[in-house]
Design a protein around this motif. Structure first.
Motif, PDB file in Angstrom:
ATOM      1  N   LEU A 151       0.791  -1.233   0.000  1.00 26.26           N
ATOM      2  CA  LEU A 151       0.000   0.000   0.000  1.00 26.26           C
ATOM      3  C   LEU A 151       0.829   1.292   0.000  1.00 26.26           C
ATOM      4  O   LEU A 151       0.482   2.238  -0.715  1.00 26.26           O
ATOM      5  N   PRO A 152       1.917   1.402   0.787  1.00 23.43           N
ATOM      6  CA  PRO A 152       2.649   2.677   0.797  1.00 23.43           C
ATOM      7  C   PRO A 152       3.103   3.142  -0.574  1.00 23.43           C
ATOM      8  O   PRO A 152       3.082   4.347  -0.863  1.00 23.43           O
ATOM      9  N   ALA A 153       3.508   2.202  -1.444  1.00 23.45           N
ATOM     10  CA  ALA A 153       3.968   2.603  -2.774  1.00 23.45           C
ATOM     11  C   ALA A 153       2.853   3.151  -3.639  1.00 23.45           C
ATOM     12  O   ALA A 153       3.120   3.808  -4.653  1.00 23.45           O
ATOM     13  N   ARG A 154       1.603   2.923  -3.259  1.00 27.38           N
ATOM     14  CA  ARG A 154       0.466   3.465  -3.987  1.00 27.38           C
ATOM     15  C   ARG A 154      -0.031   4.772  -3.385  1.00 27.38           C
ATOM     16  O   ARG A 154      -0.990   5.359  -3.887  1.00 27.38           O
ATOM     17  N   ILE A 155       0.603   5.209  -2.291  1.00 26.29           N
ATOM     18  CA  ILE A 155       0.184   6.440  -1.614  1.00 26.29           C
ATOM     19  C   ILE A 155       1.259   7.517  -1.733  1.00 26.29           C
ATOM     20  O   ILE A 155       0.967   8.680  -2.021  1.00 26.29           O
ATOM     21  N   ALA A 156       2.512   7.134  -1.508  1.00 21.48           N
ATOM     22  CA  ALA A 156       3.610   8.102  -1.479  1.00 21.48           C
ATOM     23  C   ALA A 156       4.522   7.927  -2.683  1.00 21.48           C
ATOM     24  O   ALA A 156       4.566   6.871  -3.299  1.00 21.48           O
ATOM     25  N   GLU A 157       5.258   8.995  -3.009  1.00 24.12           N
ATOM     26  CA  GLU A 157       6.264   8.920  -4.060  1.00 24.12           C
ATOM     27  C   GLU A 157       7.423   8.023  -3.616  1.00 24.12           C
ATOM     28  O   GLU A 157       7.681   7.854  -2.424  1.00 24.12           O
ATOM     29  N   LYS A 158       8.143   7.466  -4.579  1.00 23.68           N
ATOM     30  CA  LYS A 158       9.273   6.594  -4.254  1.00 23.68           C
ATOM     31  C   LYS A 158      10.304   7.295  -3.380  1.00 23.68           C
ATOM     32  O   LYS A 158      10.916   6.685  -2.508  1.00 23.68           O
ATOM     33  N   SER A 159      10.510   8.572  -3.614  1.00 21.32           N
ATOM     34  CA  SER A 159      11.506   9.310  -2.837  1.00 21.32           C
ATOM     35  C   SER A 159      11.123   9.442  -1.370  1.00 21.32           C
ATOM     36  O   SER A 159      11.960   9.772  -0.537  1.00 21.32           O
ATOM     37  N   GLN A 160       9.860   9.160  -1.034  1.00 21.16           N
ATOM     38  CA  GLN A 160       9.376   9.299   0.336  1.00 21.16           C
ATOM     39  C   GLN A 160       9.200   7.953   1.040  1.00 21.16           C
ATOM     40  O   GLN A 160       8.821   7.917   2.212  1.00 21.16           O
TER      41      GLN A 160
END
Length: 428
Positions: free
Chosen positions: A139-148
């Motif tokens: 889920l995080p990769a679908r919410i935040a940019e890769k740099s974050q």
């Protein structure tokens, strides 16, 4: 203004936001914290209710029931997360867990049914966890940019530490006020809070190359027309052939196999033989928690550490040496200080491994990739605990800690020896 223009503006705004300022990340983090808090209260309530309703052996059996479906179904759970979309799976998982816990709370309040509803609840939790954990990882990769994503891993680690520190007292308060039914009800309500928070989270679109072709479904789902079995094989093949993910999984496996036994079984025996007692063991565990929390805070504040693969390898090796030394530290104060160092280094390496997994994997495969790492950590690594206990009884604490530290350190050696992993970087 057109809908596509609005979407573009939103995407640009999200890209400019740091993770801790992103409202979607904050809502996801709050949902995750409430879910983990509910989990902590649930496990305390389950152990208390099982001890009250049966013998210690029966209680131990109830507590272990969830392990089997979690291990057997974990890889399939990764396929489900990728096919249906991680947000949908996490929402459904939390809704099922909430309903199951509240149903058992009502049953215990009205009757005294014995152990069977507790065993059934543990079975449901283990089954749901098999799809929940891969979806949470994706889920995080679908919410935040890769740099974050490294910062998100740090924030997630802080949420886990918060839940572990606050959950036990909350569960104990629930048991003190109204027994196991009240504690189960509290756990269900805490998990329930996560559902509307997750429903309010907006997902980022995947790049065009990661989307499914015509045929519908979630953009992150595997290609239309494939079977779950072929999706699973494709996911395993993807991990095996990836220049970073393949060796990363081996490093995670070695690290967890060497670490779980000494931390769980070994620490209890160490505290007993050193005369530290339960309170001393609690102080050592607290030291480990403080160190791991500091590592999470470091990533939350910094957001990115350069030379991620290299840092991970060295952190694993030095942390393994510190873990092995723990068996030879005679004084409690020194043991607590060593545990802080172990927690800091293993927490840092664990968060870096999670961030590398998030950033290196194609988002369309993240559920399956996470299911492999979760299977290693939660399905295979716990098997080392009875082996560690038997080995300590035969050869003593020192040799077993040294061997375990060596196995754990081999994970760092893999990270340093494989060029693709050693040179891996987190996006800036």
């Amino acid at each position: 203004m057109t809908g596509s223009h609005i979407s573009t503006l939103r995407a640009g705004t999200k890209h400019a936001l740091s993770a801790h300022r992103d409202p979607d990340v904050r809502r996801w983090l709050a949902a995750y914290a409430f879910s983990m808090l509910g989990d902590s209260v649930y496990y305390l309530a389950l152990s208390w209710a099982a001890v009250q309703a049966g013998s210690p052996a029966q209680a131990g059996l109830v507590m272990s029931v969830s392990a089997l479906p979690r291990a057997v179904l974990m890889l399939g759970g990764g396929v489900i997360a990728d096919r249906l979309g991680p947000r949908r799976v996490v929402i459904g998982s939390d809704a099922v867990r909430c309903a199951a816990v509240l149903a058992v709370a009502a049953l215990l309040f009205l009757t005294s049914p014995g152990l069977w509803p507790l065993a059934l609840l543990a079975l449901v939790f283990g089954t749901v966890d098999a799809v929940f954990m891969p979806a949470v990882g994706a889920l995080p990769a679908r919410i935040a940019e890769k740099s974050q994503l490294a910062r998100v891993q740090g924030m997630r680690g802080l949420a886990i530490r918060f839940a572990s520190v606050v959950g036990a007292p909350l569960g104990g308060l629930g048991v003190a006020v109204g027994g196991a039914p009240a504690a189960f009800a509290l756990a269900g309500l805490l998990i329930a809070v996560s559902v509307p928070l997750l429903m309010s989270v907006r997902m980022r679109d995947l790049p065009a190359d990661d989307r499914t072709p015509a045929g519908g479904g979630d953009p992150a789902a595997p290609h239309h027309g494939t079977t779950p079995w072929s999706d699973l094989k494709a996911g395993l093949r993807y991990v095996r052939r990836h220049r970073v993910l393949g060796p990363l999984m081996l490093a995670i496996a070695l690290g967890d196999l060497g670490f779980v036994g000494p931390l769980n079984v070994g620490l209890t025996l160490l505290a007993d033989r050193r005369g530290w007692g339960a309170s001393g063991m609690g102080w050592v565990l607290a030291g480990f928690g403080v160190g791991a929390g500091a590592a999470s805070l470091l990533l939350t504040v910094r957001g990115r550490l350069p030379r991620a693969g290299l840092v991970t390898g060295y952190a694993v090796i030095v942390g393994s040496v510190a873990m092995g030394a723990l068996a030879y530290v005679p004084a409690l104060g020194a043991a607590v200080g060593t545990a802080v160092l172990v927690g800091l280094l293993t927490g840092l390496s664990g968060a870096m491994c999670g961030a590398l997994l998030q950033t290196q994997a194609d988002p369309a495969y993240l559920g399956r990739v996470t299911s492999v790492s979760s299977l290693v950590s939660l399905g295979l690594a716990p098997l080392s605990m009875p082996l560690a206990a038997a080995a300590i009884g035969t050869w003593g604490l020192g040799p077993v800690y040294v061997v375990s530290a060596t196995v754990c350190g081999l994970g760092g050696v893999v990270a340093l020896a494989v060029p693709g992993l050693r040179r891996a970087e987190l996006p800036g």
